[in-house]
Scaffold this motif. Sequence first.
Motif, PDB file in Angstrom:
ATOM      1  N   SER A  87       0.671  -1.016   0.159  1.00 51.32           N
ATOM      2  CA  SER A  87      -0.156   0.152   0.286  1.00 51.32           C
ATOM      3  C   SER A  87       0.891   1.244  -0.291  1.00 51.32           C
ATOM      4  O   SER A  87       0.128   1.969  -0.803  1.00 51.32           O
ATOM      5  N   LYS A  88       2.008   1.113   0.454  1.00 50.78           N
ATOM      6  CA  LYS A  88       2.484   2.061   1.418  1.00 50.78           C
ATOM      7  C   LYS A  88       3.852   2.710  -0.688  1.00 50.78           C
ATOM      8  O   LYS A  88       4.236   3.422  -1.167  1.00 50.78           O
ATOM      9  N   ALA A  89       4.184   1.303  -0.575  1.00 46.40           N
ATOM     10  CA  ALA A  89       4.860   1.494  -2.447  1.00 46.40           C
ATOM     11  C   ALA A  89       4.065   1.922  -3.587  1.00 46.40           C
ATOM     12  O   ALA A  89       4.433   2.603  -4.306  1.00 46.40           O
ATOM     13  N   ALA A  90       2.418   1.892  -3.666  1.00 45.67           N
ATOM     14  CA  ALA A  90       1.451   2.274  -4.551  1.00 45.67           C
ATOM     15  C   ALA A  90       1.658   4.083  -4.185  1.00 45.67           C
ATOM     16  O   ALA A  90       1.567   4.660  -4.953  1.00 45.67           O
ATOM     17  N   VAL A  91       1.574   4.246  -3.188  1.00 43.02           N
ATOM     18  CA  VAL A  91       1.434   6.096  -3.042  1.00 43.02           C
ATOM     19  C   VAL A  91       3.299   6.071  -3.623  1.00 43.02           C
ATOM     20  O   VAL A  91       2.551   7.294  -4.195  1.00 43.02           O
ATOM     21  N   ASN A  92       3.910   5.307  -3.306  1.00 40.14           N
ATOM     22  CA  ASN A  92       5.519   6.187  -3.923  1.00 40.14           C
ATOM     23  C   ASN A  92       5.227   5.952  -5.781  1.00 40.14           C
ATOM     24  O   ASN A  92       5.258   6.837  -6.092  1.00 40.14           O
ATOM     25  N   GLY A  93       4.552   5.394  -5.685  1.00 44.23           N
ATOM     26  CA  GLY A  93       4.244   5.429  -7.350  1.00 44.23           C
ATOM     27  C   GLY A  93       3.707   6.873  -8.113  1.00 44.23           C
ATOM     28  O   GLY A  93       4.005   6.791  -9.148  1.00 44.23           O
ATOM     29  N   LEU A  94       2.884   6.758  -7.099  1.00 47.27           N
ATOM     30  CA  LEU A  94       1.353   7.669  -7.669  1.00 47.27           C
ATOM     31  C   LEU A  94       2.344   8.211  -7.719  1.00 47.27           C
ATOM     32  O   LEU A  94       1.633   9.676  -8.481  1.00 47.27           O
ATOM     33  N   VAL A  95       3.082   9.445  -7.204  1.00 52.56           N
ATOM     34  CA  VAL A  95       4.067  10.558  -6.730  1.00 52.56           C
ATOM     35  C   VAL A  95       4.110  11.432  -8.147  1.00 52.56           C
ATOM     36  O   VAL A  95       3.865  12.493  -8.307  1.00 52.56           O
ATOM     37  N   PRO A  96       4.889  10.316  -8.771  1.00 55.34           N
ATOM     38  CA  PRO A  96       5.860  10.989 -10.301  1.00 55.34           C
ATOM     39  C   PRO A  96       5.002  11.007 -11.323  1.00 55.34           C
ATOM     40  O   PRO A  96       4.953  12.464 -12.034  1.00 55.34           O
ATOM     41  N   PRO A  97       3.748  10.130 -11.830  1.00 59.57           N
ATOM     42  CA  PRO A  97       3.163  10.986 -12.903  1.00 59.57           C
ATOM     43  C   PRO A  97       2.062  11.856 -12.373  1.00 59.57           C
ATOM     44  O   PRO A  97       1.882  12.243 -12.954  1.00 59.57           O
ATOM     45  N   LEU A  98       1.893  11.603 -10.668  1.00 62.56           N
ATOM     46  CA  LEU A  98       0.823  13.172 -10.570  1.00 62.56           C
ATOM     47  C   LEU A  98       1.476  14.575 -10.571  1.00 62.56           C
ATOM     48  O   LEU A  98       0.449  15.258 -10.814  1.00 62.56           O
ATOM     49  N   ALA A  99       2.376  13.926  -9.923  1.00 62.65           N
ATOM     50  CA  ALA A  99       3.268  15.412 -10.118  1.00 62.65           C
ATOM     51  C   ALA A  99       3.659  16.597 -11.360  1.00 62.65           C
ATOM     52  O   ALA A  99       3.356  17.119 -11.134  1.00 62.65           O
ATOM     53  N   LYS A 100       3.688  15.216 -12.307  1.00 61.63           N
ATOM     54  CA  LYS A 100       3.634  16.178 -13.969  1.00 61.63           C
ATOM     55  C   LYS A 100       2.150  16.215 -13.953  1.00 61.63           C
ATOM     56  O   LYS A 100       2.554  17.772 -14.848  1.00 61.63           O
ATOM     57  N   GLU A 101       1.318  15.719 -13.410  1.00 63.13           N
ATOM     58  CA  GLU A 101      -0.217  16.210 -13.912  1.00 63.13           C
ATOM     59  C   GLU A 101      -0.236  17.480 -12.995  1.00 63.13           C
ATOM     60  O   GLU A 101      -1.410  18.446 -13.619  1.00 63.13           O
ATOM     61  N   LEU A 102       0.040  17.932 -12.044  1.00 64.90           N
ATOM     62  CA  LEU A 102      -0.547  18.779 -11.501  1.00 64.90           C
ATOM     63  C   LEU A 102       0.395  20.089 -11.098  1.00 64.90           C
ATOM     64  O   LEU A 102       0.410  21.388 -11.126  1.00 64.90           O
ATOM     65  N   ALA A 103       1.642  20.141 -12.041  1.00 61.51           N
ATOM     66  CA  ALA A 103       2.766  20.705 -12.063  1.00 61.51           C
ATOM     67  C   ALA A 103       2.654  22.222 -13.355  1.00 61.51           C
ATOM     68  O   ALA A 103       3.197  23.057 -12.678  1.00 61.51           O
ATOM     69  N   PRO A 104       1.650  22.329 -14.359  1.00 60.99           N
ATOM     70  CA  PRO A 104       1.217  23.344 -14.893  1.00 60.99           C
ATOM     71  C   PRO A 104       0.963  24.261 -14.320  1.00 60.99           C
ATOM     72  O   PRO A 104       0.487  24.936 -14.268  1.00 60.99           O
ATOM     73  N   ARG A 105       0.098  24.003 -12.632  1.00 63.62           N
ATOM     74  CA  ARG A 105      -0.902  24.303 -12.136  1.00 63.62           C
ATOM     75  C   ARG A 105       0.434  24.942 -10.425  1.00 63.62           C
ATOM     76  O   ARG A 105       0.177  25.755  -9.902  1.00 63.62           O
ATOM     77  N   GLY A 106       1.775  24.707 -10.821  1.00 65.45           N
ATOM     78  CA  GLY A 106       3.291  25.022  -9.779  1.00 65.45           C
ATOM     79  C   GLY A 106       2.098  23.785  -8.240  1.00 65.45           C
ATOM     80  O   GLY A 106       3.089  24.642  -7.569  1.00 65.45           O
ATOM     81  N   ILE A 107       1.654  23.003  -8.727  1.00 65.49           N
ATOM     82  CA  ILE A 107       1.334  22.796  -7.409  1.00 65.49           C
ATOM     83  C   ILE A 107       2.373  21.199  -7.171  1.00 65.49           C
ATOM     84  O   ILE A 107       2.311  20.575  -8.124  1.00 65.49           O
ATOM     85  N   ARG A 108       2.782  20.897  -6.399  1.00 65.43           N
ATOM     86  CA  ARG A 108       4.094  20.075  -6.293  1.00 65.43           C
ATOM     87  C   ARG A 108       3.475  18.532  -5.400  1.00 65.43           C
ATOM     88  O   ARG A 108       1.986  18.961  -4.212  1.00 65.43           O
ATOM     89  N   LEU A 109       3.615  17.949  -5.684  1.00 66.59           N
ATOM     90  CA  LEU A 109       3.602  15.783  -4.966  1.00 66.59           C
ATOM     91  C   LEU A 109       4.838  15.688  -4.488  1.00 66.59           C
ATOM     92  O   LEU A 109       5.383  15.685  -5.304  1.00 66.59           O
ATOM     93  N   ASN A 110       5.004  15.236  -3.063  1.00 67.45           N
ATOM     94  CA  ASN A 110       5.526  14.623  -2.589  1.00 67.45           C
ATOM     95  C   ASN A 110       5.042  14.110  -1.406  1.00 67.45           C
ATOM     96  O   ASN A 110       4.459  13.469  -1.480  1.00 67.45           O
ATOM     97  N   ALA A 111       6.303  12.400  -1.588  1.00 67.41           N
ATOM     98  CA  ALA A 111       6.041  11.835  -0.546  1.00 67.41           C
ATOM     99  C   ALA A 111       6.980  12.102   0.595  1.00 67.41           C
ATOM    100  O   ALA A 111       8.243  11.595   0.208  1.00 67.41           O
ATOM    101  N   VAL A 112       6.724  11.144   1.880  1.00 69.94           N
ATOM    102  CA  VAL A 112       8.130  10.462   3.099  1.00 69.94           C
ATOM    103  C   VAL A 112       8.236   9.528   2.876  1.00 69.94           C
ATOM    104  O   VAL A 112       6.522   9.106   3.680  1.00 69.94           O
ATOM    105  N   ALA A 113       9.605   8.954   3.180  1.00 62.06           N
ATOM    106  CA  ALA A 113       9.268   7.057   3.619  1.00 62.06           C
ATOM    107  C   ALA A 113       9.522   7.432   4.655  1.00 62.06           C
ATOM    108  O   ALA A 113      10.345   7.946   5.453  1.00 62.06           O
TER     109      ALA A 113
END
Length: 249
Positions: free
Chosen positions: A160-186
Amino acid sequence: MNKDYALNLDKRHILITGASSGLGRATAVLAARLGARVSLLARRENELRETLNALEGEGHSYWLCDLSRLEDIEPRIREITAAGPLDGLAHCAGIGRNRPLAMTRPDFVRNLMIVNFGSFVELIRSSAKKKHINDGASIVGVSSVAALKGDKSQGAYAASKAAVNGLVPPLAKELAPRGIRLNAVAFGMMKTEMYRIFQDGGGGGEELRGQYLGLGDPEDAAKVLCFLLSDYSRFITGTVIAADGGYLS
Ligand SMILES: NC(=O)c1ccc[n+]([C@@H]2O[C@H](COP(=O)([O-])OP(=O)(O)OC[C@H]3O[C@@H](n4cnc5c(N)ncnc54)[C@H](OP(=O)(O)O)[C@@H]3O)[C@@H](O)[C@H]2O)c1
């Protein structure tokens, strides 16, 4: 010290899930101290009230929501943002139960995946609607070292945590045009109720030997999360940062 250069969350509206205890509560307390207006979310009302009472400043609120009911999330986000869009979201809610394979039954897997991962997707999707989150906002998910180096009985949790990690790079790219950042902390092991349950189940000893800075405090996690919510991390997006007392090194 020149206050202009201090890390702050002045007047930011930050939603923190899992704010009734542990890492979420500590993050709410620090975010408020740094100037944020905080919206707290979890299921236990008394504990949410305790967090609310511990917050400095004004304008904070709490919201009851069972994140396993994905259909309830969008309406809650609408209510939470009625008084102003979000500038940040920290998804600290999570289930950390360990079970050996023989007990890793479908209901258990489903619930872990929904609360730890599915609700994060739904929180981001519902918030990302233009009026619910401001351009330039920061979103942070709470992951675990287990995603990269899970121990026995951690299969469903680690996934379930690996799924969170996998989500971060693609969604960060989708959100970037609005300057919205997305990260996770392990995170490595932190001194919360979740750790106590883990310890009661026989876990902790082996992992702590590898975590050579020792057991983390919830306040250590709060500092990392508030850094990622702040402009101090303005150039960080699409990544999973380890805050693990050295465990993964
Ligand atoms: N402690 C550690 O060593 C450690 C290490 C790595 C990662 N993490 C992660 O850190 C996050 C926070 O854990 P913690 O250690 O702070 O544990 P915690 O004190 O048990 O907090 C868990 C939080 O999640 C909320 N929650 C659980 N199920 C929920 C649901 N269905 N709907 C809404 N809220 C729900 C709980 O609130 P209610 O019960 O009030 O709903 C509680 O506020 C988790 O994602 C965990 O996996 C913890």
